[in-house]
Design an enzyme around this catalytic site. Sequence first.
Site, mmCIF file in Angstrom:
data_model
loop_
_atom_site.group_PDB
_atom_site.id
_atom_site.type_symbol
_atom_site.label_atom_id
_atom_site.label_comp_id
_atom_site.label_asym_id
_atom_site.label_seq_id
_atom_site.Cartn_x
_atom_site.Cartn_y
_atom_site.Cartn_z
ATOM 1 C CG ASP A 67 -0.302 -0.447 2.504
ATOM 2 O OD1 ASP A 67 0.933 -0.412 2.585
ATOM 3 O OD2 ASP A 67 -1.030 -0.814 3.436
ATOM 4 C CG ASN A 135 -9.191 -1.271 11.742
ATOM 5 O OD1 ASN A 135 -8.212 -1.879 11.332
ATOM 6 N ND2 ASN A 135 -9.703 -0.225 11.109
ATOM 7 C CG HIS A 137 -6.069 -2.057 8.621
ATOM 8 N ND1 HIS A 137 -6.245 -0.888 9.340
ATOM 9 C CD2 HIS A 137 -4.728 -2.187 8.476
ATOM 10 C CE1 HIS A 137 -5.059 -0.366 9.594
ATOM 11 N NE2 HIS A 137 -4.121 -1.122 9.087
ATOM 12 C CD GLU A 142 -8.987 1.170 7.569
ATOM 13 O OE1 GLU A 142 -8.909 0.225 8.359
ATOM 14 O OE2 GLU A 142 -8.561 2.312 7.820
#
Length: 249
Positions: A67, A135, A137, A142
């Site tokens: 990313d 979270n 990811h 996400e």
Amino acid sequence: MHLIIVQNPEEISQLVSKTISSLVVKKPNAVLGLATGSSPIGTYNLLIKDYQNNKTDWSKVVTFNLDEYVGLDAHDPTSYHYFMNHHLFNHININKENIHIPSGIGNITENIKNYENLLENFGPVDLQLLGIGENGHIGFNEPGSTMDSKTRVVNLTASTITANKHFFDHESQVPTQAITMGIATILKANTIVLIASGSKKAPAIKALIHGKVDAQWPCSYLQNHENVIIIIDQEAAKLLEQPKTERKN
Ligand code: GLP
């Protein structure tokens, strides 16, 4: 999924760096999927040491990063391009032409198309290294990401922005969007190695291992892959129901 619980982040780095350097020795033209964030820094440090001490040859290795932030160019010290050069690529004999990181500037639509094409041409990735967000990811996929998602632009959640702010002078400087390989893109890798340390990652690790496959915990999609190795420390493992401890020295 193969779970390995070690004592501390240093042991994670030792195990992962050995796995990667052995692969590079065995397959000099290996295709590696690489990750950013704090988690892989120790691994990259040891890979640099291995290169210096053992002259492991990276000249034919091909890399793809997961990313990049939208809007940051390669010279920006907070970009993932800069991160990778600083923490690994500048210190080994990798051929710069073999390095692939999504570009967050210029024609983003075109960049995304090119990235998927490159992955298609060079792939499958032999080994994909992954960290994990608090979270759940992976990459920057996400909560809400779908299993068939490909490389694309995503909006970062407030919790991800807060979790990553320590790389920036101020939270307001953290970009709100990123380009990430999709879940489907990541799952194409032959082997996936996910690393995590510290208690903040424990809920995500619990969802990854004990949860049902659920878009709200994108890490849980890894349950659908046949060859996932999860290497975590005891803090990250603390919410697991029956931690199996396997030590590798
Ligand atoms: C970022 C990256 C992820 C990484 C995550 C965890 O969000 N895009 O690939 O896994 O951070 O980072 P850290 O290792 O710093 O906890």
